[in-house]
Motif scaffolding. Structure first.
Motif, PDB file in Angstrom:
ATOM      1  N   ARG A 417       7.067   0.960   4.854  1.00  0.00           N
ATOM      2  CA  ARG A 417       7.136  -0.499   4.956  1.00  0.00           C
ATOM      3  C   ARG A 417       6.281  -1.056   6.095  1.00  0.00           C
ATOM      4  NH1 ARG A 417      13.370  -1.734   5.242  1.00  0.00           N
ATOM      5  NH2 ARG A 417      13.179   0.079   6.628  1.00  0.00           N
ATOM      6  N   PRO A 418       6.281  -0.418   7.271  1.00  0.00           N
ATOM      7  CA  PRO A 418       5.387  -0.952   8.324  1.00  0.00           C
ATOM      8  C   PRO A 418       3.930  -0.986   7.882  1.00  0.00           C
ATOM      9  CG  PRO A 418       6.981   0.568   9.270  1.00  0.00           C
ATOM     10  CD  PRO A 418       7.108   0.691   7.782  1.00  0.00           C
ATOM     11  N   GLN A 419       3.500   0.040   7.187  1.00  0.00           N
ATOM     12  CA  GLN A 419       2.112   0.095   6.743  1.00  0.00           C
ATOM     13  C   GLN A 419       1.836  -0.952   5.666  1.00  0.00           C
ATOM     14  OE1 GLN A 419       0.855   3.986   7.200  1.00  0.00           O
ATOM     15  NE2 GLN A 419      -0.728   3.933   5.628  1.00  0.00           N
ATOM     16  N   LEU A 420       2.781  -1.141   4.752  1.00  0.00           N
ATOM     17  CA  LEU A 420       2.618  -2.149   3.714  1.00  0.00           C
ATOM     18  C   LEU A 420       2.617  -3.552   4.323  1.00  0.00           C
ATOM     19  CD1 LEU A 420       2.326  -2.610   0.675  1.00  0.00           C
ATOM     20  CD2 LEU A 420       4.826  -2.718   0.524  1.00  0.00           C
ATOM     21  N   GLN A 421       3.415  -3.744   5.359  1.00  0.00           N
ATOM     22  CA  GLN A 421       3.443  -5.035   6.038  1.00  0.00           C
ATOM     23  C   GLN A 421       2.093  -5.319   6.685  1.00  0.00           C
ATOM     24  OE1 GLN A 421       3.478  -8.081   8.561  1.00  0.00           O
ATOM     25  NE2 GLN A 421       3.555  -6.137   9.655  1.00  0.00           N
ATOM     26  N   VAL A 422       1.492  -4.338   7.310  1.00  0.00           N
ATOM     27  CA  VAL A 422       0.167  -4.513   7.909  1.00  0.00           C
ATOM     28  C   VAL A 422      -0.863  -4.813   6.824  1.00  0.00           C
ATOM     29  CG1 VAL A 422      -1.698  -3.374   9.162  1.00  0.00           C
ATOM     30  CG2 VAL A 422       0.670  -3.105   9.923  1.00  0.00           C
ATOM     31  N   LEU A 423      -0.785  -4.102   5.715  1.00  0.00           N
ATOM     32  CA  LEU A 423      -1.717  -4.325   4.619  1.00  0.00           C
ATOM     33  C   LEU A 423      -1.598  -5.750   4.078  1.00  0.00           C
ATOM     34  CD1 LEU A 423      -3.775  -3.487   2.501  1.00  0.00           C
ATOM     35  CD2 LEU A 423      -1.948  -2.306   1.254  1.00  0.00           C
ATOM     36  N   ALA A 424      -0.368  -6.222   3.889  1.00  0.00           N
ATOM     37  CA  ALA A 424      -0.165  -7.586   3.412  1.00  0.00           C
ATOM     38  C   ALA A 424      -0.703  -8.597   4.410  1.00  0.00           C
ATOM     39  CB  ALA A 424       1.314  -7.830   3.147  1.00  0.00           C
ATOM     40  N   THR A 425      -0.388  -8.390   5.681  1.00  0.00           N
ATOM     41  CA  THR A 425      -0.842  -9.311   6.721  1.00  0.00           C
ATOM     42  C   THR A 425      -2.356  -9.346   6.801  1.00  0.00           C
ATOM     43  OG1 THR A 425       1.183  -9.066   8.042  1.00  0.00           O
ATOM     44  CG2 THR A 425      -0.807  -9.749   9.211  1.00  0.00           C
ATOM     45  N   ASP A 426      -2.984  -8.178   6.783  1.00  0.00           N
ATOM     46  CA  ASP A 426      -4.443  -8.120   6.898  1.00  0.00           C
ATOM     47  C   ASP A 426      -5.128  -8.758   5.697  1.00  0.00           C
ATOM     48  OD1 ASP A 426      -4.180  -6.831   9.298  1.00  0.00           O
ATOM     49  OD2 ASP A 426      -4.928  -4.889   8.602  1.00  0.00           O
ATOM     50  N   SER A 427      -4.693  -8.396   4.499  1.00  0.00           N
ATOM     51  CA  SER A 427      -5.428  -8.821   3.302  1.00  0.00           C
ATOM     52  C   SER A 427      -5.259 -10.299   3.014  1.00  0.00           C
ATOM     53  CB  SER A 427      -4.984  -7.992   2.091  1.00  0.00           C
ATOM     54  OG  SER A 427      -3.608  -8.187   1.815  1.00  0.00           O
ATOM     55  N   ILE A 428      -4.058 -10.802   3.154  1.00  0.00           N
ATOM     56  CA  ILE A 428      -3.788 -12.189   2.766  1.00  0.00           C
ATOM     57  C   ILE A 428      -4.112 -13.168   3.882  1.00  0.00           C
ATOM     58  CG2 ILE A 428      -1.984 -13.807   2.046  1.00  0.00           C
ATOM     59  CD1 ILE A 428      -0.576 -11.422   0.723  1.00  0.00           C
ATOM     60  N   TRP A 429      -3.820 -12.770   5.123  1.00  0.00           N
ATOM     61  CA  TRP A 429      -3.946 -13.716   6.229  1.00  0.00           C
ATOM     62  C   TRP A 429      -5.024 -13.338   7.259  1.00  0.00           C
ATOM     63  CZ3 TRP A 429       1.146 -12.502   4.490  1.00  0.00           C
ATOM     64  CH2 TRP A 429       1.850 -13.583   3.943  1.00  0.00           C
ATOM     65  N   ARG A 430      -4.769 -12.300   8.062  1.00  0.00           N
ATOM     66  CA  ARG A 430      -5.553 -12.098   9.277  1.00  0.00           C
ATOM     67  C   ARG A 430      -7.024 -11.810   8.997  1.00  0.00           C
ATOM     68  NH1 ARG A 430      -6.551  -8.122  13.616  1.00  0.00           N
ATOM     69  NH2 ARG A 430      -5.928  -6.423  12.216  1.00  0.00           N
ATOM     70  N   CYS A 431      -7.310 -10.777   8.214  1.00  0.00           N
ATOM     71  CA  CYS A 431      -8.715 -10.424   7.971  1.00  0.00           C
ATOM     72  C   CYS A 431      -9.428 -11.506   7.175  1.00  0.00           C
ATOM     73  CB  CYS A 431      -8.806  -9.076   7.258  1.00  0.00           C
ATOM     74  SG  CYS A 431      -8.162  -7.690   8.244  1.00  0.00           S
ATOM     75  N   ALA A 432      -8.720 -12.123   6.228  1.00  0.00           N
ATOM     76  CA  ALA A 432      -9.326 -13.227   5.464  1.00  0.00           C
ATOM     77  C   ALA A 432      -9.674 -14.390   6.396  1.00  0.00           C
ATOM     78  CB  ALA A 432      -8.376 -13.679   4.366  1.00  0.00           C
ATOM     79  N   THR A 433      -8.822 -14.640   7.379  1.00  0.00           N
ATOM     80  CA  THR A 433      -9.092 -15.698   8.358  1.00  0.00           C
ATOM     81  C   THR A 433     -10.307 -15.349   9.207  1.00  0.00           C
ATOM     82  OG1 THR A 433      -6.778 -16.410   8.455  1.00  0.00           O
ATOM     83  CG2 THR A 433      -8.155 -16.910  10.361  1.00  0.00           C
ATOM     84  N   TRP A 434     -10.404 -14.096   9.624  1.00  0.00           N
ATOM     85  CA  TRP A 434     -11.551 -13.688  10.442  1.00  0.00           C
ATOM     86  C   TRP A 434     -12.856 -13.779   9.646  1.00  0.00           C
ATOM     87  CZ3 TRP A 434     -10.395  -9.204  14.372  1.00  0.00           C
ATOM     88  CH2 TRP A 434      -9.269  -9.543  15.131  1.00  0.00           C
ATOM     89  N   THR A 435     -12.804 -13.434   8.374  1.00  0.00           N
ATOM     90  CA  THR A 435     -13.991 -13.583   7.524  1.00  0.00           C
ATOM     91  C   THR A 435     -14.397 -15.049   7.435  1.00  0.00           C
ATOM     92  OG1 THR A 435     -13.468 -11.613   6.208  1.00  0.00           O
ATOM     93  CG2 THR A 435     -14.887 -13.265   5.181  1.00  0.00           C
ATOM     94  N   PHE A 436     -13.417 -15.916   7.270  1.00  0.00           N
ATOM     95  CA  PHE A 436     -13.691 -17.360   7.206  1.00  0.00           C
ATOM     96  C   PHE A 436     -14.315 -17.839   8.514  1.00  0.00           C
ATOM     97  CE2 PHE A 436     -12.319 -21.787   7.878  1.00  0.00           C
ATOM     98  CZ  PHE A 436     -12.858 -22.379   6.756  1.00  0.00           C
ATOM     99  N   ALA A 437     -13.804 -17.355   9.645  1.00  0.00           N
ATOM    100  CA  ALA A 437     -14.357 -17.756  10.941  1.00  0.00           C
ATOM    101  C   ALA A 437     -15.830 -17.372  11.047  1.00  0.00           C
ATOM    102  CB  ALA A 437     -13.555 -17.116  12.068  1.00  0.00           C
ATOM    103  N   ARG A 438     -16.165 -16.153  10.615  1.00  0.00           N
ATOM    104  CA  ARG A 438     -17.555 -15.712  10.673  1.00  0.00           C
ATOM    105  C   ARG A 438     -18.441 -16.593   9.784  1.00  0.00           C
ATOM    106  NH1 ARG A 438     -15.015 -10.656   9.554  1.00  0.00           N
ATOM    107  NH2 ARG A 438     -14.502  -9.533  11.466  1.00  0.00           N
TER     108      ARG A 438
END
Length: 565
Positions: A417-438
């Protein structure tokens, strides 16, 4: 087959392949996350009761005040010492028609009580006495120190709720403390939701988005009367509210109405819906209405309750089965129609030249509410593998399993679950936000990126025990930090409230979140290769993890790329 009957895991619409037999009920928190454990009716009753309780707890306003505006006399009350509160209707509309800005100042709900707060827009399972279709209202929080020539900035807040629920009176959204701390006007708006705001039998699109444009036009008309500068409006919002603001950044006709934007926890992975997908979704919606698309008498005879709890709720539950790109979390949302909205603001179309400064933030456990609420027990490797495969498809699954961040064999106690939580956070929110910032800075804009290391547990998050654990910061846990409405904040929370309100004040006034002569760490703007994301509540930069330009968006496609929306 993996036991997987949850309805809204916030990973990908492809999750439905694990439970494709039939759509099932979904529940929401006030910020749009599905509630995983309560049955839907119980949860919505809980949500409505919470809103009613909050309304009763809001300051009644013992002193009536008035301000002359170009639209007439604005009537309000004293909210707290130093802040006046004005509730107002900013627009009106016929059902499933574009709204128009009001031409005279009016209290919400047709009320004659100046302390009355807006009824919500129609939403599932709410008591009909708590909502109205005539819901395009806002609450203005105005420091009493302002006068007509003060020319202070305004923050217009857009609430979240998966475009299905929420209002200007949601918990934590009293703007008094934020207005005082930022020496600005705070306007909290509400807009048409769900089937009444984002899907229509007459093929209208983006009605809720159009409402927000009219809220901006209303503010431009009246702000100078309250001491505000109409040219200094900053949009701010969380979750789907931030999503709506991102859409406003893609509306050419709205660009002159605001100067900057703050997007908190925007699920950027989803993208805007395409016009072709929307057409199919609208056709499906009409098929569940018991009216033809041209039978106006039948359509007008439907009650708002019939729509939101009938075809509207079924549309929310079922859209992902019709159009996978709709996702399970925001199936009714903004549409890239090519006229009102002219860009996807992502890699699926040419990114336009931009100039506005934006501030982007996330919390570290964005996916925690959904993951731990949906999986209360430990998740073995086989279940994790099955979920990732079904969620992302074979090609993306292979790339994910080859990444150190998400591969199997890297966790302890056989709980993924911790790993799946990181995957969900990265894919939907954090990494997508960083891509948008770039993308934003590569095309002329300025972006500041941050990650919260301190939060205040949002009331509805108490339904998932993981979100109440020390050090965990779930989706929504930034709201009461920004507004300064956290109950009994500890020292770390109090310090971050002061910091964020100081940074927001600086951003509202200058477009830069670094206050003059402050002891706060320098918040550097992002560049095309390094987003320079800082930790909000502690020192140092946010860990990059898998949020590199070469991984998410290239090696592994976001959903908006996979579905080409």
């Amino acid at each position: 087959m993996v036991l997987f009957t949850i309805t809204c895991i916030l990973l990908s619409p492809l999750l439905t392949s694990l439970s494709h037999a039939s759509p099932v009920s979904r529940e929401f928190s006030s910020s749009g996350l599905p509630h995983p454990s309560l049955d839907s009716k119980s949860w919505f009753c809980h949500l409505v009761h919470a809103k009613l309780a909050q309304k009763l707890c809001l300051r009644a306003g013992s002193t009536a005040i008035s301000v002359n505006t170009p639209l007439g006399v604005a009537q309000g009350t004293v909210d707290v010492s130093g802040v006046n509160r004005f509730a107002a209707k900013y627009a009106s509309a016929e059902r499933w028609s574009p709204s128009a800005m009001v031409t005279t100042w009016a209290l919400p709900n047709g009320s004659t009580n100046v302390s009355a707060l807006p009824l919500t827009c129609p939403q599932p399972y709410a008591n009909t006495s708590t909502f109205t279709e005539d819901c395009m209202s806002m609450i203005l929080y105005v420091p009493t120190t302002l006068h007509a020539d003060s020319c202070v900035p305004t923050l217009m807040w857009v609430h979240g709720g998966s475009f299905m629920v929420g209002s200007a009176t949601d918990p934590g959204l009293d703007g008094s403390a934020l207005a005082l701390a930022t020496d600005s006007i705070v306007a909290v708006i509400q807009y048409r939701l769900g089937a009444l705001g984002f899907v229509a039998p007459n093929n209208q699109t983006n009605l809720g988005l159009g409402d927000a444009v009219n809220a901006l036009k209303f503010l431009a008309t009246v702000l100078s009367s309250f001491g505000g500068d109409p040219s200094k409006i900053t949009l701010a919002g969380q979750s789907s509210g931030a999503n709506l603001i991102r859409a406003l950044l893609a509306v050419p006709s709205a660009q002159s109405l605001f100067q900057s934007a703050i997007l908190q926890s925007d699920p950027m992975d989803y993208g805007f819906l395409s016009s072709s997908d929307q057409v199919q979704l609208q056709q499906y919606f009409v098929s569940n209405l018991d009216c033809t698309a041209t039978d106006l008498a039948c359509l007008n005879a439907l009650t708002a309750n019939d729509i939101v709890n009938g075809a509207g709720l079924w549309q929310y539950n079922s859209s992902v089965y019709i159009i996978p790109a709709a996702t399970q979390s925001e199936p009714m949302r903004v549409v890239n129609d090519g006229t009102f909205i002219t860009s996807t603001l992502d890699s699926t179309s040419p990114f336009p030249r931009v100039s506005k400064p934006i501030l982007l933030s996330n919390v570290p456990d964005e996916g925690g509410y959904a993951i731990y609420g949906s999986f209360p027990n430990s998740m073995p490797e086989a279940e994790y593998v099955a979920i990732v495969n079904a969620s992302f498809g074979e090609a993306r699954y292979e790339a994910l399993m080859g990444s150190q961040s998400y591969a199997v064999g890297t966790t302890q106690n056989d709980d993924y679950r911790p790993q799946l939580q990181v995957l969900a956070t990265d894919s939907i929110w954090r990494c997508a936000t960083w891509t948008f910032a770039r993308n934003w800075v590569s095309n002329g804009g300025t972006a500041y990126v941050g990650l919260y290391s301190v939060g205040a547990s949002y009331p509805s998050n108490s339904a998932v025990s993981f979100c109440t654990e020390p050090g965990v910061i779930c989706h929504q846990d930034d709201i009461e930090i920004v507004f300064g409405t956290a109950l009994n904040p500890d020292l770390a929370q109090s310090a971050l409230i002061a910091e964020m309100q100081a940074r927001y004040k600086s951003f509202l006034y200058s477009g830069n979140p670094n206050p003059d002569d402050s002891s706060y760490a320098d918040w550097q703007a992002a560049d095309a290769s390094d987003v320079n994301a800082i930790m909000l509540g502690s020192t140092g930069d946010a860990p990059i993890g898998a949020c590199t330009p070469s991984f998410w968006g290239q090696s592994v496609a976001y959903d908006y790329q996979a579905f080409n929306v």
